[in-house]
Design an enzyme around this catalytic site. Structure first.
Site, PDB file in Angstrom:
ATOM      1  N   ASP A   1     -12.685  21.389  -7.291  1.00  0.00           N
ATOM      2  CA  ASP A   1     -13.809  20.739  -6.514  1.00  0.00           C
ATOM      3  C   ASP A   1     -14.754  20.898  -7.347  1.00  0.00           C
ATOM      4  O   ASP A   1     -15.518  21.970  -7.296  1.00  0.00           O
ATOM      5  CB  ASP A   1     -13.638  20.941  -5.096  1.00  0.00           C
ATOM      6  CG  ASP A   1     -14.721  20.239  -4.404  1.00  0.00           C
ATOM      7  OD1 ASP A   1     -15.648  20.036  -4.897  1.00  0.00           O
ATOM      8  OD2 ASP A   1     -14.508  19.820  -3.109  1.00  0.00           O
ATOM      9  N   HIS A   2     -15.381  19.669  -7.979  1.00  0.00           N
ATOM     10  CA  HIS A   2     -16.425  20.229  -8.750  1.00  0.00           C
ATOM     11  C   HIS A   2     -17.835  20.485  -8.197  1.00  0.00           C
ATOM     12  O   HIS A   2     -18.752  21.295  -8.758  1.00  0.00           O
ATOM     13  CB  HIS A   2     -16.828  18.743  -9.806  1.00  0.00           C
ATOM     14  CG  HIS A   2     -17.677  17.984  -9.324  1.00  0.00           C
ATOM     15  ND1 HIS A   2     -17.239  16.935  -8.361  1.00  0.00           N
ATOM     16  CD2 HIS A   2     -18.796  17.788  -9.433  1.00  0.00           C
ATOM     17  CE1 HIS A   2     -18.076  16.069  -8.127  1.00  0.00           C
ATOM     18  NE2 HIS A   2     -19.344  16.461  -8.387  1.00  0.00           N
TER      19      HIS A   2
ATOM     20  N   HIS B   1     -15.900  17.849  -0.873  1.00  0.00           N
ATOM     21  CA  HIS B   1     -17.193  18.627  -1.562  1.00  0.00           C
ATOM     22  C   HIS B   1     -17.977  19.162  -0.154  1.00  0.00           C
ATOM     23  O   HIS B   1     -18.410  20.117  -0.116  1.00  0.00           O
ATOM     24  CB  HIS B   1     -18.148  17.513  -2.135  1.00  0.00           C
ATOM     25  CG  HIS B   1     -17.426  16.748  -3.222  1.00  0.00           C
ATOM     26  ND1 HIS B   1     -16.543  17.493  -4.023  1.00  0.00           N
ATOM     27  CD2 HIS B   1     -17.543  15.527  -3.902  1.00  0.00           C
ATOM     28  CE1 HIS B   1     -16.095  16.523  -5.082  1.00  0.00           C
ATOM     29  NE2 HIS B   1     -16.684  15.397  -4.830  1.00  0.00           N
TER      30      HIS B   1
HETATM   31  C1  BG6 Z   1     -17.224  12.469  -6.897  1.00  0.00           C
HETATM   32  C2  BG6 Z   1     -17.047  11.213  -6.015  1.00  0.00           C
HETATM   33  O1  BG6 Z   1     -16.347  13.452  -6.631  1.00  0.00           O
HETATM   34  O2  BG6 Z   1     -18.613  13.199  -6.707  1.00  0.00           O
HETATM   35  C3  BG6 Z   1     -18.358  10.366  -6.455  1.00  0.00           C
HETATM   36  O3  BG6 Z   1     -15.789  10.629  -6.378  1.00  0.00           O
HETATM   37  C4  BG6 Z   1     -19.671  10.897  -6.232  1.00  0.00           C
HETATM   38  O4  BG6 Z   1     -18.152   9.162  -5.798  1.00  0.00           O
HETATM   39  C5  BG6 Z   1     -19.615  12.381  -6.882  1.00  0.00           C
HETATM   40  O5  BG6 Z   1     -20.377   9.995  -6.790  1.00  0.00           O
HETATM   41  C6  BG6 Z   1     -20.762  12.974  -6.611  1.00  0.00           C
HETATM   42  O6  BG6 Z   1     -20.936  14.174  -7.511  1.00  0.00           O
HETATM   43  P1  BG6 Z   1     -22.465  14.833  -7.827  1.00  0.00           P
HETATM   44  O7  BG6 Z   1     -21.988  15.979  -8.525  1.00  0.00           O
HETATM   45  O8  BG6 Z   1     -23.146  13.717  -8.666  1.00  0.00           O
HETATM   46  O9  BG6 Z   1     -23.129  14.978  -6.634  1.00  0.00           O
END
Ligand code: BG6
Length: 507
Positions: free
Chosen positions: A194-195, A257
């Site tokens: 989960d990034h 997230h």
């Molecule tokens: C991704 C989603 O996991 O996270 C995207 O699939 C979203 O839809 C993105 O735009 C948002 O990531 P960050 O790091 O830009 O907040």
């Protein structure tokens, strides 16, 4: 022979960590994620000298590319960084390889195993492998089976598999996928990514809470009246309609997230600072969480979908006009909801979550609002004192902020709210690494702390089950409400808080 990979339990989150010789194998190497995030993150690690010289990247996908073609495609998307560091790219790209592989074809896996042995010999990667499944989610299970059948996961000390999101589509499918994956590999080999957990500010939630004495004693129902977690984006669906149409904001952002942020905000202190202790606490708090009204979820949830908006000079299409989107789509691009956590710390404290695309600002934050002072001795500038708030700014403008009352200057004793702010940028000056840099390094180090465990992922899906079932079985009870692009979502989301006498923070 002693393990060449580091024991995750012993690594914890120590500072000095060395990635052992290894090959990272990326399935789905012709996809967006590989050239936008994964290879740039690996190049960054290389430039920071955190990769050993005995290192290789093997890209795999169905396209019949050669090593050279793969290298030049990666170079094209990293052009700006390479222009600044041509020598580093020259060296790094020598370790980039490509093998055409269809994970469904067992003979391809046999060829892949052979190629890996050749790479082991050329690059001295010693049979240590991290397999990264950046393929369509329906292939996560079969991908693991294929790797296991080819014997590529048989050594738990030398092989790991990283699985992209979404891990399942609901509670049942996540359970099924966990069973499949666990039949192929030990849980200690499985890294569900989960990034958001790679973001410095998300990790900082734990440090703020557990490295200070001033927050934790008041981090509970006695002092906190409500918590808001927001992840707002300005972008629309971009070119991802194919995926997003079957996902929507709930599956795309909230189940993973926002729920991870919720878990870190609400969990109990871990007994030790190691992967299992932290993940135990995260799983526990998610198991205690529930929608505010599980029987009638439409009372505590709002779904929205952006319509056209923007300005005359820069009009923005509505979601249904975006390329690839069904013109009658009922996919939500916005979701807001109210949750409770039934445990001693949080009983009765509402947690409000919201996430949406095409909102006015890109901002992710956690806002903890404290209870009012029991007695109001002073007149407040706005009529009533503003409740104290602690705002954890996840992005952009990473940092934290406390709002509290002070004496307004002048005669008399009126109070006025002010802010005290901490900014990562001002305090540390250097930009923090992209989440993928940290997470890829951790996977290669064998440190799963920032990856989600099977029970956590299941608990996160279970939490939203009443809502997912409602959307599936009786969508008319929770229709998507239109909102104009670049506004803060449908009015119903404001009503959700208004019913509790609250408003969303307008960042
Ligand atoms: C991704 C989603 O996991 O996270 C995207 O699939 C979203 O839809 C993105 O735009 C948002 O990531 P960050 O790091 O830009 O907040």
């Amino acid at each position: 022979m002693t393990s060449l990979l580091t024991n995750p339990l012993r690594v914890g989150l120590r500072q000095e960590r060395v990635i052992t010789p290894q090959c990272i194998v990326i399935f789905g190497a012709s996809g967006d994620l590989t050239h936008r995030k994964l290879v740039p993150a690996l190049f960054e690690l290389f430039r920071q000298r955190r990769l050993p010289s005995e290192f290789a990247v093997l890209g795999c996908a169905r396209r019949p590319w050669s090593d050279e073609e793969f290298r030049s495609r990666m170079a094209a998307s990293l052009a700006a960084e390479i222009a600044d560091h041509p020598g580093a790219w020259e060296q790094f790209s020598q370790g980039l390889y490509y093998e055409p592989v269809d994970l469904q074809q067992s003979d391809h896996l046999v060829r892949l195993a052979g190629r890996l042995e050749v790479i082991d010999r050329h690059r001295a990667t010693r049979g240590n492998r991290t397999f990264y499944l950046s393929v369509a989610p329906e292939f996560y299970g079969s991908g693991c089976r294929a790797l296991a059948a080819a014997g590529l996961l048989s050594d738990p000390e030398r092989s790991r598999v990283v699985i992209e999101k979404p891990f399942g589509r609901d509670y049942g499918s996540a359970q099924t996928l966990n069973k499949v994956v666990q039949a192929c590999a030990k849980e200690s080999q499985v890294y569900r990514i989960d990034h958001y957990l790679g973001k410095e500010t998300v990790q900082n939630i734990l440090v703020m809470r557990f490295a200070n004495t001033i927050f934790e004693p008041i981090w509970n129902r006695n002092y906190i009246s409500n918590v808001q977690i927001t992840a707002a984006e300005t972008v629309g669906v971009e070119d991802r309609a194919g995926y997003y149409e079957s996902s929507g904001a709930l599956r795309d952002m909230v189940q993973n997230h926002l729920t991870q942020i919720l878990a870190l905000t609400a969990m109990e202190p871990p007994g030790r600072f190691d992967a299992e202790a932290i993940r135990n606490e995260k799983a526990k708090v998610l198991q205690a969480a529930r929608l505010a009204d599980e029987q009638e979820p439409w009372r505590c949830c709002v779904r929205g979908q952006y319509g056209p908006g923007g300005s005359a000079s820069r009009p923005l299409p509505g979601y249904r006009e975006e390329p690839g989107v069904n013109p009658t789509s009922t996919t939500e691009t916005y979701v807001a909801m109210k949750l409770f956590i039934d445990n001693w710390r949080w009983q009765g404290v509402p947690f409000y979550l919201r996430s949406g695309k095409r909102l006015p600002k890109r901002i992710s934050e956690v806002v903890l609002t404290f209870r009012e002072a029991p007695v109001h001795l002073f007149d407040a500038a706005g009529g009533a004192p503003t409740p104290n708030q602690l705002i954890l700014r996840i992005q952009p403008d990473e940092g934290a902020e406390i709002k509290f009352e002070v004496k307004a200057p002048g005669s008399g004793m009126r109070s006025r709210p002010v802010d005290m702010a901490f900014s990562y940028d001002d305090s540390f000056g250097e930009p923090s690494d992209e989440g993928y840099v940290r997470l890829l390094a951790d996977a290669m180090l064998g440190d799963p702390t920032l990856y989600t465990r099977s029970d956590e992922v299941e608990a996160a899906w279970r939490l939203y089950t009443p809502l997912l079932e409602l959307i599936e079985e009786a969508p008319w009870q929770l229709p998507v409400q239109p909102y104009e692009a670049r506004t803060w979502g449908p009015a119903a989301a404001d009503n959700l808080l208004a019913e509790d006498g609250l408003i969303w923070r307008r960042p």
